[in-house]
Write an enzyme that holds these catalytic residues in place. Structure first.
Site, PDB file in Angstrom:
ATOM      1  CE  LYS A  28      -3.818   1.856   2.792  1.00 29.80           C
ATOM      2  NZ  LYS A  28      -4.675   1.698   3.937  1.00 29.80           N
ATOM      3  CB  SER A  56      -7.734   3.415   2.964  1.00 28.64           C
ATOM      4  OG  SER A  56      -6.987   2.754   3.922  1.00 28.64           O
ATOM      5  CB  SER A  72      -8.264   0.160   5.595  1.00 29.30           C
ATOM      6  OG  SER A  72      -8.983   1.344   5.968  1.00 29.30           O
TER       7      SER A  72
END
Length: 577
Positions: free
Chosen positions: A71, A145, A169
């Protein structure tokens, strides 16, 4: 979940072959919104060749050739970190501790993935790099996210997706794709090298297609790091296993009202299957947890998001997502007294949660409430996102661990996910129960350390004192036999138990027992409460190992009936009956 090329030949292909297959798959699926920075193939091939060199040199690499997507709010040296905001980007000069540990274990990073900007959101649409579409149904959200990392796993582009989780997330995207997400106890996986969202409540997380893969990665990533002052080690009294018949709390009907109809039906069928598997379920009023969850965004705690990037967003960069900017910007007016009041509210909520779970080993919850379309989220970006975090938002606030796994699919076959949630450091209990939910015969091991304890009588499985081992979270490690130096006697105690005594090599017989892994504090508790004439001492096993085990004093054994000929306590009991 979309089937990819990775995993099907993971144990046969070389790391370089797996990298080549991954880049072919990336081109085939043509999902550019998954990546913010995809490394050139030749760089990943060079890393794979280095892994092969290390293997040839005799190194043990538990994740050799495993492919990783990171990420893009987590640093990887040599790549930019953007947090999904172009104006925020900076070149990372060091790799985050958790990712560096994956690489040290032989994993290969392919690139940095898209996310809800500054890790603010559960939908995966809040990014100037594009909304990340669901792996199988591109009209639906991927979940955020950690959207890009989850989709990279679901599409079969990588084996391991590294994400983060403040509000859910690392779990919501797993639920929407039918994969696994592990959000360990806060600090167990260090957050060094992470762009903070809420620094006190951020967790680095793992996605994988199955529980074994996710746990293998998380185990490598776990452990304190000097660069993260919030990192933590496993405590001395941690539990290494769930009981054989766990007691799991599930929400009462009133606490499930927010679920979409198809998700409510899927959750009901999941709970029924869990009950049929031998897990005891009990309805709980989880409204105090759901109330605490509101503090993450509706209270002053959101000031931590402003502390992280609020001043940067106040400059109104062109790439700022308007929803993210409005959420974080609103926290600028938070006052110190309000923040202190919310911290007090969280302390009280943690105490309430401890009481709620006092008689349960874990909670089983829906991971999220629905699976909306991208169009629906764009039309209503706040309310849908808020609803999707109903069951996830409280976990980090209340210092709880969670493992997200697939539950029963919806009536039309769409993925539906559930979470096993435990208090802090109950991670292995959560994994054990998640394995049962997933229909696995054996749960993978996340935690390390512990002490081996040999038992030969009343603490054996199905014997009257075995509950004492389950109480401290002991993990069964297999059957054992002593060397031929031991004799076994039947002591006159309540409950009945044997006495094991060493007489010398060749003066006894191999005695059957069981081996468990226990915490150091648990072993100390046994020693402190051990009644006469029992003792804990070093026991020599038939395979040459020495472990700590139960024995008894010589004088007590000398007046008891010798039952060595039976070779073990259970055999003696069976013969006596």
């Amino acid at each position: 979940m979309t089937a990819g090329v990775l995993g099907t030949t993971a144990h046969r292909d070389t790391p370089t072959a797996r990298v080549a297959a991954a880049y072919r798959r990336i081109a085939e699926v043509d999902r550019p919104e998954v990546w913010i920075t995809l490394r050139p193939e030749h760089e990943a091939v060079a890393d794979a060749a280095e892994v092969e060199r290390r293997l040839a040199a005799g190194e043990t690499l538990p994740l050799a050739g495993q492919l990783v997507a990171v990420k893009d709010n987590i640093d990887v040296a040599g790549l930019p970190t953007t947090a999904a905001c172009p104006e925020f980007a900076y070149p990372a000069t060091a790799t985050a501790a958790a990712v560096a540990r994956l690489q040290a274990a032989g994993a290969i990073v392919l690139g940095k993935t898209n996310l809800d900007q500054f890790a603010t959101g559960l939908v995966g649409t809040r990014s100037p790099y594009g909304a990340v579409r669901h792996a199988d149904r591109p009209e639906l959200v991927s979940g955020g996210s950690s959207s890009g990392s989850s989709v990279a796993v679901a599409l079969g582009l990588v084996d391991i997706g590294v994400g983060t989780d403040t509000a859910g997330s690392g779990r919501v995207p797993a639920a929407l794709h039918g994969i696994v997400g592990i959000k360990a106890t806060l600090g167990i996986i260090p957050a060094h090298g992470l762009v903070p969202a809420c620094a006190d409540y951020d967790a680095v997380t793992v996605f994988a297609k199955d529980l074994d893969g996710a746990v293998a990665a998380a185990a490598v990533m776990a452990g304190p790091d000097a660069g993260d002052p919030r990192s933590r080690a496993w405590p001395a009294d941690m539990r290494f296993a769930a009981p054989r018949t766990p007691r799991v709390g599930v929400p009462r009907a009133a606490d499930l009202a927010v679920l979409a109809d198809d998700y409510r039906d899927a959750f009901t069928r999941t709970v029924a299957a869990v009950s049929d598997s031998g897990i005891e379920t009990v309805e709980l009023d989880i409204s105090p947890l759901l109330e605490a969850a509101r503090l993450l965004y509706d209270g002053a705690i959101v000031a931590e998001r402003y502390a992280a990037v609020g001043e940067f967003l106040a400059t109104r960069p062109a790439g700022a997502d308007p929803t993210v900017a409005s959420i974080i910007g609103a926290a600028a007016s938070t006052t110190g007294p309000a923040f202190a009041a919310d911290l007090d509210a969280l302390t009280r909520a943690r105490a309430d949660a401890a009481v709620l779970l006092r008689d349960c080993d874990a909670l089983l919850l829906p991971t999220t409430t629905e699976h909306p379309s991208i169009a629906a989220v764009q039309a209503d970006p706040i309310a849908i996102n808020r609803r999707m975090g109903t069951y996830t938002n409280f976990c980090n606030l209340l210092d709880m661990a969670a493992v997200a796994v697939p539950g029963a699919p919806t009536a039309v076959g769409a993925p539906f996910g559930v979470m096993v949630v435990t208090p802090a450091f109950g991670d292995q209990v959560a994994i054990d129960i998640a394995a049962r939910v997933s229909g696995l015969e054996q749960a993978p091991l996340l935690v390390g350390g512990g002490v081996e304890l040999a038992v030969f009588g009343a603490h054996l499985r199905d014997q009257p004192l075995h509950w004492q081992l389950e109480r401290i979270g002991a993990r069964f490690a297999g059957e054992i036999r002593t060397s031929d130096a031991y004799r076994l006697t039947a002591l006159d105690t309540v409950p009945a138990k044997p006495g094991l005594v060493r007489h010398g090599a060749g003066l006894g017989a191999p005695i059957l027992g069981e081996l468990f892994t226990v915490s150091r504090a648990g072993l100390g508790g046994f020693l402190a409460e051990l009644p006469a004439p029992m003792a804990l001492t070093s026991i020599e096993l038939a395979d040459g190992r020495s472990v700590i085990g139960f024995a008894c004093t010589y004088d007590a054994a000398s007046t008891a009936a010798d039952i060595t000929e039976f070779g073990g306590w259970k055999a003696y009991l069976n013969a006596a009956n």
